[in-house]
Motif scaffolding. Structure first.
Motif, short mmCIF file in Angstrom:
data_model
loop_
_atom_site.label_atom_id
_atom_site.label_comp_id
_atom_site.label_asym_id
_atom_site.label_seq_id
_atom_site.Cartn_x
_atom_site.Cartn_y
_atom_site.Cartn_z
N ARG A 98 11.71 67.57 59.11
CA ARG A 98 13.00 67.00 58.56
C ARG A 98 13.71 68.23 58.08
NH1 ARG A 98 8.23 66.86 55.07
NH2 ARG A 98 8.41 68.01 53.17
N HIS A 99 13.37 69.43 58.11
CA HIS A 99 14.08 70.39 57.58
C HIS A 99 14.78 71.37 58.82
CE1 HIS A 99 11.04 70.70 53.97
NE2 HIS A 99 12.24 70.09 53.76
N CYS A 131 10.79 77.18 59.83
CA CYS A 131 11.35 76.53 58.64
C CYS A 131 11.16 77.43 57.52
CB CYS A 131 10.89 75.20 58.33
SG CYS A 131 11.34 74.17 57.12
N GLN A 132 12.33 77.77 56.71
CA GLN A 132 12.34 78.59 55.51
C GLN A 132 11.72 77.75 54.48
OE1 GLN A 132 16.28 80.47 55.40
NE2 GLN A 132 15.47 82.18 56.33
N LYS A 133 11.56 76.67 54.17
CA LYS A 133 11.14 75.77 53.10
C LYS A 133 9.83 75.40 53.30
CE LYS A 133 15.57 73.53 52.21
NZ LYS A 133 16.29 72.14 52.02
N CYS A 134 9.03 75.58 54.27
CA CYS A 134 7.78 75.33 54.48
C CYS A 134 7.10 76.28 55.66
CB CYS A 134 7.35 73.83 55.10
SG CYS A 134 8.36 73.22 56.31
N THR A 135 5.94 76.34 56.07
CA THR A 135 5.29 77.04 57.02
C THR A 135 5.39 76.69 58.42
OG1 THR A 135 2.96 76.19 56.76
CG2 THR A 135 3.73 78.00 55.42
N TYR A 136 6.29 76.05 58.97
CA TYR A 136 6.64 75.08 60.29
C TYR A 136 7.13 76.30 61.11
CZ TYR A 136 7.43 71.24 63.47
OH TYR A 136 7.38 70.37 64.53
#
Length: 484
Positions: free
Chosen positions: A314-315, A349-354
């Motif tokens: 989603r990010h 992804c900078q919002k999670c570890t993806y």
């Protein structure tokens, strides 16, 4: 004030030197002395104050339990280049103990390890006595010696086959820097079916030829002592390192899959052999390469966008430098769930570890078919419209075709070709109409469909061989069709 070095027969006195008038050099670090120093005037021996105190209690000569047949001598400054400790296989520099009779070197940590450490190491060596202490592997010209890695911290070498850090028991040739995990030593195939050369299998052998992937002469490369994979029929060769490269990125501007070129090609001299086929600038950083066509493209010229969106996350995903997020040394792509190389650039992804492979993000069409939509929620009309808009925007970016079989220069997309006058397509020789691709320098033009013709086809009237795309005839009258 004087101090006594355990490794020097005379006492050394304290001095304070002026940088401008005195010209003295330290015997340990080989740098010029300025300020506090110690010196033996009789022997013309000068040391920085810190260097003198660092070696003050080191004996000139020791006998080590793991090399008891010869004495080891203290070398203050150490060898000119970094050396490898023969006990722990750690790269070190500076002061060390070395054997004058054979090439055996120890760093200071191993030279003065406790006797308990040596006893434990000898027990491990006895437990490994059933293993071959040396082996002549079919992929390397020198014998490989059995080692046991004893450092738990930073690793200095990787296995040359799986590229993972060395741990536990492994075999290696220290002079060549060639090491293999014990469990990798029997995994190296003698025959390889490689996508760079699908027509014939490649056989492992010692060859003196050019590597078709990196264009470097194999006998002059870092793999000069290691066998390479080659096809004697076609004179196609891949050195040991390049044989592990694989084409991964599907791109509509080129018929073949492109191969990510990263740390393997970081040799400063070697990089100057590669020129981007689109912008004509040198490929001084990571790039994509088609080995079959000798085609090279910067990431920006592919193009690999700095920001991308994937339908299963989603990010937004940001193109980033290599990431090592796992302390246990295992790195995986969150899209394909396969192992990734931690030295390659990735989308994350900078919002999670993806974290994902570049090709897994850009090859969205293939990914979506593999991860079937049956388990996914239905897509709304708004979402579908948004997706179509994204696809249209993507198509406007991919406006460069690089097809060496037709033309040596990059061809740029042109929406309308009728206004270019009475010109014909360089492939089919028919009059131009509709969209096409044009070389702005030579005014060479192709229909859009002709620019995307496959390099190879199989025809029912000639099933025994593939037919290759050929576009070098000078006149249409010289073409003879074997069917009509």
């Amino acid at each position: 004030m004087e101090i006594k070095l355990a490794s020097h027969e005379h006492s050394i006195g304290y001095h304070c030197l002026d940088d401008e008038t005195d010209d003295k050099w330290c015997e340990k670090c080989t740098e010029k002395i300025c300020g506090a120093a110690y010196a033996c005037v009789k022997c013309e021996l000068w040391l920085h104050e810190l260097c003198a105190k660092a070696i003050q209690y080191l004996p000139r000569e020791i006998t080590h339990p793991l090399h008891s047949h010869h004495h080891l001598m203290l070398d203050w400054s150490g060898p000119a280049a970094p050396f490898t400790c023969d006990l722990c296989l750690k790269i070190s520099s500076g002061t060390n103990y070395t054997c004058c009779r054979c090439p055996f070197e120890l760093d200071l940590v191993c030279a003065f390890a406790s006797s308990d450490d040596h006893v434990a190491r000898k027990k491990r060596q006895r437990s490994n006595s059933e293993r071959k202490q040396t082996m002549q592997h079919y992929c390397h010209i020198h014998p490989l010696v059995l080692y046991e890695y004893s450092n738990e911290g930073e690793h200095d070498y990787n296995c040359r086959w799986c590229d993972k850090p060395l741990t536990g028991i492994f075999y290696g040739c220290k002079s060549c820097g060639f090491f293999l995990h014990e469990f990798c030593s029997d995994k190296i195939p003698k025959t390889l079916n490689h996508p760079f050369h699908p027509s014939h299998p490649l056989r492992l052998d010692f060859v003196d030829a050019t590597c078709n992937a990196c264009t470097q002469w194999i006998s002059m490369s870092k793999d000069f002592s290691t066998a390479a994979y080659g096809c004697q029929i076609c004179n196609f060769n891949l050195d040991f390192g390049c044989a592990k490269l694989l084409p991964t990125l599907k791109h509509e501007s080129h018929n073949h899959c492109l191969t990510y070129v990263g740390p393997t090609f970081r040799d400063l001299i070697l990089k100057y052999h590669f020129q981007c086929s689109s912008c004509r600038e040198l490929c001084l950083d990571t790039f994509y390469r088609c080995v079959q066509c000798d085609l090279n493209l910067h990431l920006k010229c592919v193009p690999v966008p700095p920001l991308a969106k994937h339908r299963y996350h989603r990010h937004p995903l940001l193109l980033n430098q290599p990431i090592r997020e796992d302390e246990i040394g295992e790195y995986y792509c969150d899209i394909c769930e396969k192992e990734r190389d931690p030295t390659h650039e990735v989308y994350n992804c900078q919002k999670c570890t993806y974290i994902a492979h570049i090709e897994c993000v850009l090859n969205q069409q293939e990914t979506s078919t593999k991860q079937d939509s049956s388990s996914s929620p239905p897509i709304s009309m708004d979402a579908k419209a948004s997706e179509l808009k994204e696809m249209e925007q993507t198509k406007t970016i991919l406006v460069v075709q690089v097809r060496p079989v037709f033309h040596k220069h990059p061809l740029k997309f042109c929406e309308v070709t009728e206004n270019l006058g009475e010109r014909v397509c360089g492939a089919c020789r028919l009059e131009l109409s509709g969209p096409g691709y044009i070389c702005q320098g030579c005014l060479y033009i192709l229909h859009e469909n002709c620019a995307k013709l496959p390099d190879e086809i199989q025809h029912p009237l000639h099933p025994q061989h593939h037919l290759n795309l050929y576009a070098t005839s000078t006149s249409p009258d010289q073409n003879i069709c074997d069917k009509c």
